[in-house]
Scaffold this active site. Structure first.
Site, PDB file in Angstrom:
ATOM      1  N   ASP A 107     -13.385  -9.754  -5.812  1.00  0.00           N
ATOM      2  CA  ASP A 107     -12.113 -10.025  -6.486  1.00  0.00           C
ATOM      3  C   ASP A 107     -12.361  -9.841  -7.977  1.00  0.00           C
ATOM      4  OD1 ASP A 107      -9.856 -11.015  -7.688  1.00  0.00           O
ATOM      5  OD2 ASP A 107      -9.759 -12.844  -6.473  1.00  0.00           O
ATOM      6  N   ARG A 144       9.581  -1.616 -15.643  1.00  0.00           N
ATOM      7  CA  ARG A 144       8.115  -1.573 -15.678  1.00  0.00           C
ATOM      8  C   ARG A 144       7.615  -2.184 -16.989  1.00  0.00           C
ATOM      9  NH1 ARG A 144       8.825  -1.199 -11.232  1.00  0.00           N
ATOM     10  NH2 ARG A 144       8.201   0.380  -9.699  1.00  0.00           N
ATOM     11  N   TYR A 163       4.085  -4.056 -16.599  1.00  0.00           N
ATOM     12  CA  TYR A 163       3.202  -3.001 -16.091  1.00  0.00           C
ATOM     13  C   TYR A 163       2.905  -1.990 -17.202  1.00  0.00           C
ATOM     14  CZ  TYR A 163       1.579   0.805 -13.040  1.00  0.00           C
ATOM     15  OH  TYR A 163       0.849   1.801 -12.443  1.00  0.00           O
ATOM     16  N   LYS A 183      -0.668  -1.294 -18.921  1.00  0.00           N
ATOM     17  CA  LYS A 183      -1.299   0.016 -18.746  1.00  0.00           C
ATOM     18  C   LYS A 183      -1.530   0.680 -20.108  1.00  0.00           C
ATOM     19  CE  LYS A 183      -1.800   0.290 -14.236  1.00  0.00           C
ATOM     20  NZ  LYS A 183      -3.120   0.480 -13.607  1.00  0.00           N
ATOM     21  N   PRO A 214      -0.578   2.620  -0.023  1.00  0.00           N
ATOM     22  CA  PRO A 214      -0.014   1.481   0.717  1.00  0.00           C
ATOM     23  C   PRO A 214       0.858   0.587  -0.165  1.00  0.00           C
ATOM     24  CG  PRO A 214      -2.329   1.772   1.261  1.00  0.00           C
ATOM     25  CD  PRO A 214      -2.034   2.739   0.156  1.00  0.00           C
ATOM     26  N   SER A 215       0.423   0.336  -1.410  1.00  0.00           N
ATOM     27  CA  SER A 215       1.230  -0.575  -2.236  1.00  0.00           C
ATOM     28  C   SER A 215       2.532   0.093  -2.667  1.00  0.00           C
ATOM     29  CB  SER A 215       0.444  -1.070  -3.443  1.00  0.00           C
ATOM     30  OG  SER A 215       0.320  -0.066  -4.407  1.00  0.00           O
ATOM     31  N   ARG A 232      11.993  11.505  -9.574  1.00  0.00           N
ATOM     32  CA  ARG A 232      11.382  11.372 -10.903  1.00  0.00           C
ATOM     33  C   ARG A 232      10.305  12.435 -11.118  1.00  0.00           C
ATOM     34  NH1 ARG A 232       9.513   5.044 -11.322  1.00  0.00           N
ATOM     35  NH2 ARG A 232       7.771   5.909 -10.159  1.00  0.00           N
TER      36      ARG A 232
HETATM   37  P1  NAD Z   1      -2.922   0.285  -3.852  1.00  0.00           P
HETATM   38  O1  NAD Z   1      -2.124  -0.527  -4.834  1.00  0.00           O
HETATM   39  O2  NAD Z   1      -2.270   0.728  -2.610  1.00  0.00           O
HETATM   40  O3  NAD Z   1      -4.235  -0.482  -3.483  1.00  0.00           O
HETATM   41  C1  NAD Z   1      -4.711  -1.391  -4.396  1.00  0.00           C
HETATM   42  C2  NAD Z   1      -5.978  -2.018  -3.876  1.00  0.00           C
HETATM   43  O4  NAD Z   1      -6.310  -3.017  -4.827  1.00  0.00           O
HETATM   44  C3  NAD Z   1      -5.839  -2.704  -2.527  1.00  0.00           C
HETATM   45  O5  NAD Z   1      -6.873  -2.257  -1.683  1.00  0.00           O
HETATM   46  C4  NAD Z   1      -6.001  -4.177  -2.893  1.00  0.00           C
HETATM   47  O6  NAD Z   1      -6.650  -4.921  -1.886  1.00  0.00           O
HETATM   48  C5  NAD Z   1      -6.845  -4.096  -4.149  1.00  0.00           C
HETATM   49  N1  NAD Z   1      -6.778  -5.291  -4.978  1.00  0.00           N
HETATM   50  C6  NAD Z   1      -5.677  -6.003  -5.290  1.00  0.00           C
HETATM   51  N2  NAD Z   1      -6.014  -7.067  -6.024  1.00  0.00           N
HETATM   52  C7  NAD Z   1      -7.358  -6.995  -6.213  1.00  0.00           C
HETATM   53  C8  NAD Z   1      -8.296  -7.816  -6.883  1.00  0.00           C
HETATM   54  N3  NAD Z   1      -7.916  -8.930  -7.507  1.00  0.00           N
HETATM   55  N4  NAD Z   1      -9.599  -7.451  -6.865  1.00  0.00           N
HETATM   56  C9  NAD Z   1      -9.989  -6.343  -6.218  1.00  0.00           C
HETATM   57  N5  NAD Z   1      -9.152  -5.532  -5.553  1.00  0.00           N
HETATM   58  C10 NAD Z   1      -7.845  -5.861  -5.549  1.00  0.00           C
HETATM   59  O7  NAD Z   1      -3.533   1.516  -4.626  1.00  0.00           O
HETATM   60  P2  NAD Z   1      -2.841   2.514  -5.636  1.00  0.00           P
HETATM   61  O8  NAD Z   1      -1.356   2.500  -5.568  1.00  0.00           O
HETATM   62  O9  NAD Z   1      -3.574   3.768  -5.391  1.00  0.00           O
HETATM   63  O10 NAD Z   1      -3.188   1.920  -7.069  1.00  0.00           O
HETATM   64  C11 NAD Z   1      -4.486   1.986  -7.605  1.00  0.00           C
HETATM   65  C12 NAD Z   1      -4.394   2.005  -9.124  1.00  0.00           C
HETATM   66  O11 NAD Z   1      -3.669   3.155  -9.532  1.00  0.00           O
HETATM   67  C13 NAD Z   1      -3.674   0.809  -9.736  1.00  0.00           C
HETATM   68  O12 NAD Z   1      -4.311   0.442 -10.944  1.00  0.00           O
HETATM   69  C14 NAD Z   1      -2.298   1.352 -10.008  1.00  0.00           C
HETATM   70  O13 NAD Z   1      -1.629   0.667 -11.044  1.00  0.00           O
HETATM   71  C15 NAD Z   1      -2.643   2.768 -10.419  1.00  0.00           C
HETATM   72  N6  NAD Z   1      -1.492   3.675 -10.308  1.00  0.00           N
HETATM   73  C16 NAD Z   1      -0.906   3.873  -9.090  1.00  0.00           C
HETATM   74  C17 NAD Z   1       0.197   4.721  -9.021  1.00  0.00           C
HETATM   75  C18 NAD Z   1       0.913   4.972  -7.718  1.00  0.00           C
HETATM   76  O14 NAD Z   1       2.001   5.528  -7.747  1.00  0.00           O
HETATM   77  N7  NAD Z   1       0.337   4.626  -6.571  1.00  0.00           N
HETATM   78  C19 NAD Z   1       0.674   5.337 -10.178  1.00  0.00           C
HETATM   79  C20 NAD Z   1       0.045   5.112 -11.381  1.00  0.00           C
HETATM   80  C21 NAD Z   1      -1.054   4.268 -11.437  1.00  0.00           C
END
Ligand code: NAD
Length: 246
Positions: free
Chosen positions: A59, A145, A148, A152, A184-185, A206
Site C-alpha cells: 500500500d 477533475r 485530480y 497530477k 478496470p478503474s 474526447r
Molecule cells: P487502475 O486505476 O485500473 O488500477 C489502479 C491500481 O492501483 C489497482 O490495481 C489498485 O489496486 C491499485 N491501487 C489503488 N490504491 C493503491 C494503493 N494505495 N497502493 C497501491 N496500489 C493501489 O489503473 P489505471 O487506470 O491504468 O491507472 C493507473 C495510473 O494511470 C493512475 O495514476 C491514473 O491516474 C493514471 N492515468 C490513468 C488514465 C486512464 O484513463 N486509465 C489516464 C491518465 C492517467
C-alpha cells in the site's frame, strides 16, 4: 528486445491497467520486475502468468511498508510510480478529504517511493524514474477533475525538480501524461455514471482518434523512458493521449 536485461524495476499499482501492462512490458525486455499493489490476488495472477515478475503486496499510502519493502530489495534501477486515483468533481464537490486523498495517493506516494529508492540509485550512479501523471494536469483542464488535475500537475512539478537535482548523478526522471485509457478503474467510473454506454461514448468523443488508449500503448513509453535509449531525456512530461491535447 532485451534492452532492460540486468535491471531491477519496481512498479506501483501493477495489478491492473497501466501498471500491469508496464510490469509485463518491462519483464518482456529482460528486467527483473517487483510488481506491487494492494490487490494481492491480482499480483499473484500477474506473477503466475509472466516470467520475471515477483509479486509484493504494498500500500503506497503506508510509509513504513514502503520503507520496509525498499530496504529489503537490492538497489532499484527503474521506478515506475503508477498508483493514482480519480476524484470526480469540481472544486465545489471537493471536500478536504477528497483533496487529501488525491494528493496522498497521486503525489505524496510518489515523493515517498522516490525518496526511498534514490539513495540506491545514487550509489549505483544510475536510475530512471517514470511517473504516471495525466494529460489532465498542468497540460490540460477537464470538467469535474479539480483535485485530480491539481494533484497530477504536482507530479509534473515534482518530476522536473527531481530531474534538476540529480541530472549530474546519472538519474533521469520523466512523467507520462496519458489520455483516456481502458482500465478496470475506468470501467468502474463509467459504470458509476449509471449509463455505461453513454459515458463511454462521451469519453471516446474526447479522444480525436475516436478510441480509448490501451494500457500497452502507455507501457511502451514507460519502457523507452526506463531504457538507455532515453539516456539524453530527463525532466519532461510526455503526452500519450491519442491527440486529446492537440
Ligand atoms: P487502475 O486505476 O485500473 O488500477 C489502479 C491500481 O492501483 C489497482 O490495481 C489498485 O489496486 C491499485 N491501487 C489503488 N490504491 C493503491 C494503493 N494505495 N497502493 C497501491 N496500489 C493501489 O489503473 P489505471 O487506470 O491504468 O491507472 C493507473 C495510473 O494511470 C493512475 O495514476 C491514473 O491516474 C493514471 N492515468 C490513468 C488514465 C486512464 O484513463 N486509465 C489516464 C491518465 C492517467
Amino acid at each position: 528486445d532485451q534492452s532492460l536485461r540486468g535491471r531491477t524495476a519496481l512498479v506501483t499499482a501493477a495489478a491492473n491497467g497501466i501498471g500491469r501492462a508496464s510490469a509485463e512490458a518491462l519483464a518482456a525486455r529482460g528486467a527483473t520486475v517487483i510488481a506491487t499493489d494492494i490487490d494481492a490476488d491480482g499480483l499473484d495472477r500477474l506473477a503466475a502468468s509472466t516470467g520475471g515478475i515477483t509479486a509484493q503486496p504494498l500500500d503506497v499510502l503506508d510509509a513504513d511498508a514502503v520503507a520496509a519493502l525498499v530496504n529489503s530489495l537490492p538497489p532499484v534501477d527503474i521506478l515506475v510510480n503508477c498508483a493514482g486515483w480519480v476524484h470526480d468533481g469540481s472544486i465545489l464537490d471537493c471536500d478536504e478529504a477528497a483533496w487529501d486523498r488525491s494528493f496522498d495517493l497521486n503525489a505524496r506516494a510518489m515523493y515517498r517511493l522516490t525518496k526511498a529508492v534514490l539513495p540506491g540509485m545514487l550509489e549505483k550512479g544510475q536510475g530512471s524514474i517514470v511517473n504516471i501523471a495525466s494529460i489532465v494536469s498542468s497540460e490540460k483542464g477537464a470538467p469535474r477533475r479539480f483535485a485530480y488535475g491539481a494533484s497530477k500537475a504536482a507530479i509534473i512539478g515534482m518530476t522536473k525538480s527531481i530531474a534538476a537535482d540529480f541530472v549530474q548523478d546519472g538519474i533521469r526522471c520523466n512523467a507520462i501524461c496519458p489520455g483516456t485509457v481502458q482500465s478496470p478503474s475506468l470501467e468502474d467510473r463509467l459504470r458509476a455514471t449509471g449509463d455505461f454506454d453513454k459515458a463511454l461514448a462521451a469519453f471516446t468523443a474526447r479522444q480525436p482518434m475516436g478510441r480509448l488508449g490501451k494500457p500497452e500503448e502507455i507501457a511502451e513509453m514507460v519502457c523507452y523512458l526506463a531504457s538507455d535509449m532515453a539516456g539524453f531525456t530527463t525532466g519532461q512530461a510526455f503526452a500519450v493521449d491519442g491527440g486529446w491535447s492537440i
